[in-house]
Design a protein around this motif. Structure first.
Motif, PDB file in Angstrom:
ATOM      1  N   ASP A  20       0.833  -1.195   0.000  1.00  0.00           N
ATOM      2  CA  ASP A  20       0.000   0.000   0.000  1.00  0.00           C
ATOM      3  C   ASP A  20       0.876   1.257   0.000  1.00  0.00           C
ATOM      4  O   ASP A  20       1.714   1.446   0.889  1.00  0.00           O
ATOM      5  N   GLU A  21       0.674   2.110  -0.993  1.00  0.00           N
ATOM      6  CA  GLU A  21       1.527   3.291  -1.144  1.00  0.00           C
ATOM      7  C   GLU A  21       1.384   4.290   0.006  1.00  0.00           C
ATOM      8  O   GLU A  21       2.372   4.877   0.437  1.00  0.00           O
ATOM      9  N   GLU A  22       0.166   4.491   0.487  1.00  0.00           N
ATOM     10  CA  GLU A  22      -0.024   5.417   1.602  1.00  0.00           C
ATOM     11  C   GLU A  22       0.692   4.906   2.851  1.00  0.00           C
ATOM     12  O   GLU A  22       1.333   5.669   3.583  1.00  0.00           O
ATOM     13  N   ALA A  23       0.606   3.610   3.084  1.00  0.00           N
ATOM     14  CA  ALA A  23       1.285   3.025   4.238  1.00  0.00           C
ATOM     15  C   ALA A  23       2.801   3.169   4.092  1.00  0.00           C
ATOM     16  O   ALA A  23       3.499   3.495   5.061  1.00  0.00           O
ATOM     17  N   GLN A  24       3.314   2.934   2.904  1.00  0.00           N
ATOM     18  CA  GLN A  24       4.750   3.101   2.691  1.00  0.00           C
ATOM     19  C   GLN A  24       5.176   4.545   2.910  1.00  0.00           C
ATOM     20  O   GLN A  24       6.234   4.807   3.483  1.00  0.00           O
ATOM     21  N   GLN A  25       4.342   5.481   2.482  1.00  0.00           N
ATOM     22  CA  GLN A  25       4.639   6.898   2.682  1.00  0.00           C
ATOM     23  C   GLN A  25       4.707   7.232   4.170  1.00  0.00           C
ATOM     24  O   GLN A  25       5.609   7.918   4.628  1.00  0.00           O
ATOM     25  N   LEU A  26       3.734   6.734   4.945  1.00  0.00           N
ATOM     26  CA  LEU A  26       3.722   7.008   6.379  1.00  0.00           C
ATOM     27  C   LEU A  26       4.872   6.311   7.094  1.00  0.00           C
ATOM     28  O   LEU A  26       5.464   6.867   8.016  1.00  0.00           O
ATOM     29  N   ALA A  27       5.174   5.093   6.682  1.00  0.00           N
ATOM     30  CA  ALA A  27       6.279   4.367   7.304  1.00  0.00           C
ATOM     31  C   ALA A  27       7.606   5.043   6.984  1.00  0.00           C
ATOM     32  O   ALA A  27       8.500   5.109   7.822  1.00  0.00           O
ATOM     33  N   ALA A  28       7.743   5.532   5.777  1.00  0.00           N
ATOM     34  CA  ALA A  28       8.878   6.335   5.307  1.00  0.00           C
ATOM     35  C   ALA A  28      10.188   5.560   5.189  1.00  0.00           C
ATOM     36  O   ALA A  28      10.989   5.833   4.316  1.00  0.00           O
ATOM     37  N   PHE A  29      10.432   4.611   6.069  1.00  0.00           N
ATOM     38  CA  PHE A  29      11.716   3.927   6.072  1.00  0.00           C
ATOM     39  C   PHE A  29      11.628   2.528   5.467  1.00  0.00           C
ATOM     40  O   PHE A  29      12.338   1.619   5.858  1.00  0.00           O
ATOM     41  N   THR A  30      10.734   2.384   4.491  1.00  0.00           N
ATOM     42  CA  THR A  30      10.651   1.113   3.788  1.00  0.00           C
ATOM     43  C   THR A  30      11.928   0.897   2.992  1.00  0.00           C
ATOM     44  O   THR A  30      12.576   1.844   2.551  1.00  0.00           O
ATOM     45  N   ASP A  31      12.285  -0.350   2.811  1.00  0.00           N
ATOM     46  CA  ASP A  31      13.481  -0.720   2.075  1.00  0.00           C
ATOM     47  C   ASP A  31      13.146  -0.714   0.584  1.00  0.00           C
ATOM     48  O   ASP A  31      12.414  -1.583   0.102  1.00  0.00           O
ATOM     49  N   ALA A  32      13.657   0.255  -0.130  1.00  0.00           N
ATOM     50  CA  ALA A  32      13.344   0.396  -1.546  1.00  0.00           C
ATOM     51  C   ALA A  32      13.720  -0.852  -2.344  1.00  0.00           C
ATOM     52  O   ALA A  32      13.095  -1.152  -3.363  1.00  0.00           O
ATOM     53  N   ARG A  33      14.712  -1.599  -1.894  1.00  0.00           N
ATOM     54  CA  ARG A  33      15.133  -2.808  -2.618  1.00  0.00           C
ATOM     55  C   ARG A  33      14.129  -3.938  -2.487  1.00  0.00           C
ATOM     56  O   ARG A  33      14.036  -4.792  -3.362  1.00  0.00           O
ATOM     57  N   THR A  34      13.358  -3.948  -1.406  1.00  0.00           N
ATOM     58  CA  THR A  34      12.457  -5.077  -1.181  1.00  0.00           C
ATOM     59  C   THR A  34      10.976  -4.707  -1.244  1.00  0.00           C
ATOM     60  O   THR A  34      10.137  -5.599  -1.329  1.00  0.00           O
TER      61      THR A  34
END
Length: 164
Positions: A28-42
């Protein structure tokens, strides 16, 4: 809480069979935005995500639990060591936001993991996660600016501590 879901939440040890569901939840893009520190590689690569979780599952220092509601996987909650501290992390499926699921899941993990202090970090504009931490007794102890790969920008992280 708009739903009385706390009584329906259960935690169990995460297994490799849970990884596909967790991958889908974190897309989920909104969740990734809020989390902010998602691993772009995974974050968008299911195989890389699975490899990451194989390493996590092999590390006995990480307490990683699946969050279920009535047997359905709705997220995860974990503690892990980092730089001599124990840190909390969690991720709940977006359709369960605002219903007390994260608060109850964190509380359940904190009943299991009794080591203190436990730290947590949240981007300052993630008000929902700030509330989850505060409702579980975490106190803000600082902040720092860090580069967040999920946003490709520098953000202010609020630092919280429970106990100690």
């Amino acid at each position: 809480m708009t739903d009385d879901v706390a009584r329906d939440i259960s935690l169990r040890p995460l297994t490799e069979d849970d990884v596909p569901a967790l991958f889908d939840i974190q897309l989920d893009e909104e969740a990734q935005q809020l989390a902010a520190f998602t691993d772009a590689r995974t974050a968008r690569d299911a195989d890389a995500f699975r490899q990451k979780y194989r390493k996590i599952l092999a590390d006995d220092a990480i307490v990683n639990r699946v969050v279920e509601i009535r047997g359905e996987v709705v997220g995860s909650v974990a503690t892990f060591p980092i730089e001599g501290d124990t840190e909390l992390t969690y991720w709940i499926r977006k359709d369960w936001w605002g219903r007390g699921v994260a608060t109850a899941a964190v509380a359940a993990l904190l009943d299991e993991v009794t080591e203190r202090p436990i730290h947590a970090r949240v981007v300052e504009d993630n008000a929902g996660s700030v509330r989850v931490l505060e409702r579980n007794g975490f106190v803000r102890v600082g902040s720092e600016d860090s580069f967040a790969p999920g946003r490709q920008a520098t953000v202010t992280e609020l630092i919280f501590r429970l106990g100690g």
